[in-house]
Design a protein around this motif. Structure first.
Motif, PDB file in Angstrom:
ATOM      1  N   GLY A  99      -0.950   5.481  37.746  1.00 16.17           N
ATOM      2  CA  GLY A  99       0.077   6.401  36.970  1.00 16.17           C
ATOM      3  C   GLY A  99      -0.068   6.465  35.870  1.00 16.17           C
ATOM      4  O   GLY A  99       0.228   7.629  35.080  1.00 16.17           O
ATOM      5  N   ALA A 100      -0.698   5.626  34.923  1.00 16.52           N
ATOM      6  CA  ALA A 100      -1.030   5.284  33.290  1.00 16.52           C
ATOM      7  C   ALA A 100      -2.129   6.598  33.472  1.00 16.52           C
ATOM      8  O   ALA A 100      -2.871   6.561  34.062  1.00 16.52           O
ATOM      9  N   ALA A 101      -2.050   7.173  32.099  1.00 14.46           N
ATOM     10  CA  ALA A 101      -3.715   8.461  31.428  1.00 14.46           C
ATOM     11  C   ALA A 101      -5.032   6.493  31.707  1.00 14.46           C
ATOM     12  O   ALA A 101      -4.706   5.360  30.893  1.00 14.46           O
ATOM     13  N   ASN A 102      -5.975   6.698  31.311  1.00 11.79           N
ATOM     14  CA  ASN A 102      -7.449   6.200  31.492  1.00 11.79           C
ATOM     15  C   ASN A 102      -7.232   5.610  29.270  1.00 11.79           C
ATOM     16  O   ASN A 102      -6.361   6.251  29.311  1.00 11.79           O
ATOM     17  N   PRO A 103      -7.933   4.729  29.816  1.00 16.43           N
ATOM     18  CA  PRO A 103      -7.810   4.167  28.329  1.00 16.43           C
ATOM     19  C   PRO A 103      -8.698   4.220  27.776  1.00 16.43           C
ATOM     20  O   PRO A 103      -9.650   5.217  28.521  1.00 16.43           O
ATOM     21  N   ALA A 104      -9.162   4.748  26.501  1.00 17.14           N
ATOM     22  CA  ALA A 104     -10.084   4.881  25.768  1.00 17.14           C
ATOM     23  C   ALA A 104     -11.325   4.026  26.192  1.00 17.14           C
ATOM     24  O   ALA A 104     -11.491   2.500  26.042  1.00 17.14           O
ATOM     25  N   PHE A 105     -12.555   4.465  26.322  1.00 13.67           N
ATOM     26  CA  PHE A 105     -13.220   3.373  26.873  1.00 13.67           C
ATOM     27  C   PHE A 105     -14.507   3.177  25.903  1.00 13.67           C
ATOM     28  O   PHE A 105     -14.679   4.032  25.176  1.00 13.67           O
ATOM     29  N   THR A 106     -14.984   1.632  25.828  1.00  7.68           N
ATOM     30  CA  THR A 106     -15.705   1.532  24.759  1.00  7.68           C
ATOM     31  C   THR A 106     -17.305   0.980  25.319  1.00  7.68           C
ATOM     32  O   THR A 106     -17.061   1.069  26.512  1.00  7.68           O
ATOM     33  N   ASP A 107     -18.280   1.133  23.799  1.00  8.11           N
ATOM     34  CA  ASP A 107     -19.313   0.361  25.109  1.00  8.11           C
ATOM     35  C   ASP A 107     -19.609  -0.361  23.847  1.00  8.11           C
ATOM     36  O   ASP A 107     -19.472  -0.065  23.094  1.00  8.11           O
TER      37      ASP A 107
ATOM     38  N   GLY B 248     -19.791   0.593  33.754  1.00  7.98           N
ATOM     39  CA  GLY B 248     -18.720  -0.896  33.537  1.00  7.98           C
ATOM     40  C   GLY B 248     -17.751   0.006  34.839  1.00  7.98           C
ATOM     41  O   GLY B 248     -18.209   0.491  35.425  1.00  7.98           O
ATOM     42  N   THR B 249     -16.742  -0.630  35.057  1.00  3.66           N
ATOM     43  CA  THR B 249     -15.617  -0.867  36.503  1.00  3.66           C
ATOM     44  C   THR B 249     -14.607  -0.487  35.727  1.00  3.66           C
ATOM     45  O   THR B 249     -14.014  -1.227  34.652  1.00  3.66           O
ATOM     46  N   LEU B 250     -13.791   0.643  35.700  1.00  2.00           N
ATOM     47  CA  LEU B 250     -12.077   1.067  35.616  1.00  2.00           C
ATOM     48  C   LEU B 250     -11.183   0.014  36.887  1.00  2.00           C
ATOM     49  O   LEU B 250     -12.057   1.074  38.552  1.00  2.00           O
ATOM     50  N   THR B 251     -10.502  -0.429  36.368  1.00  2.74           N
ATOM     51  CA  THR B 251      -9.835  -0.531  37.741  1.00  2.74           C
ATOM     52  C   THR B 251      -8.208  -0.483  37.377  1.00  2.74           C
ATOM     53  O   THR B 251      -7.365  -1.028  36.221  1.00  2.74           O
ATOM     54  N   VAL B 252      -8.185  -0.218  38.712  1.00  2.00           N
ATOM     55  CA  VAL B 252      -6.246   0.674  38.892  1.00  2.00           C
ATOM     56  C   VAL B 252      -6.019  -0.561  39.636  1.00  2.00           C
ATOM     57  O   VAL B 252      -5.735  -0.673  40.422  1.00  2.00           O
ATOM     58  N   THR B 253      -4.867  -1.261  38.619  1.00  9.57           N
ATOM     59  CA  THR B 253      -3.414  -1.933  38.875  1.00  9.57           C
ATOM     60  C   THR B 253      -2.371  -1.678  39.787  1.00  9.57           C
ATOM     61  O   THR B 253      -2.102  -0.217  39.150  1.00  9.57           O
ATOM     62  N   THR B 254      -1.760  -1.479  40.519  1.00  9.59           N
ATOM     63  CA  THR B 254      -0.454  -1.685  41.175  1.00  9.59           C
ATOM     64  C   THR B 254       0.414  -1.463  39.645  1.00  9.59           C
ATOM     65  O   THR B 254       0.522  -1.812  39.563  1.00  9.59           O
ATOM     66  N   SER B 255       1.551  -0.117  39.633  1.00 15.79           N
ATOM     67  CA  SER B 255       2.702   0.236  38.888  1.00 15.79           C
ATOM     68  C   SER B 255       3.667  -0.770  39.123  1.00 15.79           C
ATOM     69  O   SER B 255       4.126  -1.383  40.677  1.00 15.79           O
ATOM     70  N   SER B 256       4.415  -1.333  38.220  1.00 14.84           N
ATOM     71  CA  SER B 256       5.454  -1.789  38.631  1.00 14.84           C
ATOM     72  C   SER B 256       6.753  -0.729  39.271  1.00 14.84           C
ATOM     73  O   SER B 256       6.622  -0.101  38.625  1.00 14.84           O
ATOM     74  N   GLN B 257       7.355  -1.487  39.986  1.00 14.73           N
ATOM     75  CA  GLN B 257       9.026  -0.876  39.040  1.00 14.73           C
ATOM     76  C   GLN B 257       9.960  -1.516  39.202  1.00 14.73           C
ATOM     77  O   GLN B 257      10.154  -2.396  40.125  1.00 14.73           O
ATOM     78  N   THR B 258      11.460  -0.534  39.120  1.00 20.80           N
ATOM     79  CA  THR B 258      12.765  -1.159  39.282  1.00 20.80           C
ATOM     80  C   THR B 258      13.529  -0.567  40.394  1.00 20.80           C
ATOM     81  O   THR B 258      13.206   0.733  40.830  1.00 20.80           O
ATOM     82  N   ILE B 259      13.978  -0.680  40.902  1.00 20.57           N
ATOM     83  CA  ILE B 259      15.819  -0.474  41.483  1.00 20.57           C
ATOM     84  C   ILE B 259      16.866  -0.794  41.005  1.00 20.57           C
ATOM     85  O   ILE B 259      17.339  -1.328  40.692  1.00 20.57           O
ATOM     86  N   SER B 260      17.975   0.811  41.205  1.00 22.69           N
ATOM     87  CA  SER B 260      18.993   1.432  41.242  1.00 22.69           C
ATOM     88  C   SER B 260      20.090   1.111  41.622  1.00 22.69           C
ATOM     89  O   SER B 260      19.490   1.833  42.431  1.00 22.69           O
TER      90      SER B 260
END
Length: 184
Positions: A72-80, A134-146
């Motif tokens: 859900g986040a934007a891709n970071p600035a990639f570097t080389d 290179g490799t972009l790893t997308v991890t699961t996003s955390s969430q909270t419950i109200s």
């Protein structure tokens, strides 16, 4: 020289320098080197002989750095990183920048995605380029419950209580009885 006299060398054209009989290549291109023997009292000057040496560009390796982000986040600035410089050259021998892209978008599921390195606007007079992804790893996003707390206390026999909760992810929330006299 057939006379046995010393031969002198000079760079006629191209990226090179001469020190005695040692040729130092200073760039890519074609270096024309002349051999001369001026002669002496016993021998006439020899005809100049010129030889050309083709000098291919050295190859630099452009490696896309690995990166990560949460779903859900934007891709970071990639570097080389760029490696393989020769003759004391540094990144100042370059102009422009490589292109670093991925097919992953903010909606891409958790997993891995390639970060592709390509030429972009990168250039250098004495270098060619090879590219390593290179490799972009997308991890699961955390969430909270109200969870809206139901009225308490209640009396045994009360009508069924409607529960209400929302997750910051927008996903459906399920309920379960952890302990005590109740059912869902």
């Amino acid at each position: 020289a057939t006379s046995g006299l010393a031969v002198s060398f000079s760079v006629v054209s191209g990226p090179g320098t001469i020190s005695g009989s040692t040729l130092t290549i200073t760039g890519a291109g074609t270096v024309a080197v002349a051999a001369n023997q001026a002669g002496n009292a016993d021998y006439a000057a020899a005809a100049q002989v010129t030889e050309s040496i083709a000098v291919n560009p050295a190859v630099l390796t452009v490696t896309a750095a690995n990166a990560s982000r949460v779903y859900g986040a934007a891709n970071p600035a990639f570097t080389d990183t760029i490696s393989g410089f020769v003759n004391g050259d540094t990144s100042s021998a370059l102009s422009g920048a490589p292109s670093l892209t991925t097919p992953a978008t903010t909606g891409s599921a958790p997993g891995t995605y390639p970060i592709t390195a390509a030429i972009g606007t990168l250039s250098a007079a004495n270098y060619g380029f090879s590219f390593v992804a290179g490799t972009l790893t997308v991890t699961t996003s955390s969430q909270t419950i109200s969870f809206t707390a139901p009225s308490s206390p209640v009396t045994y026999g009360v009508a069924p209580i409607t529960l209400s909760a929302t997750a910051t992810s927008g996903l459906a929330v399920s309920f379960s009885v952890v302990s005590g006299p109740g059912t869902i």
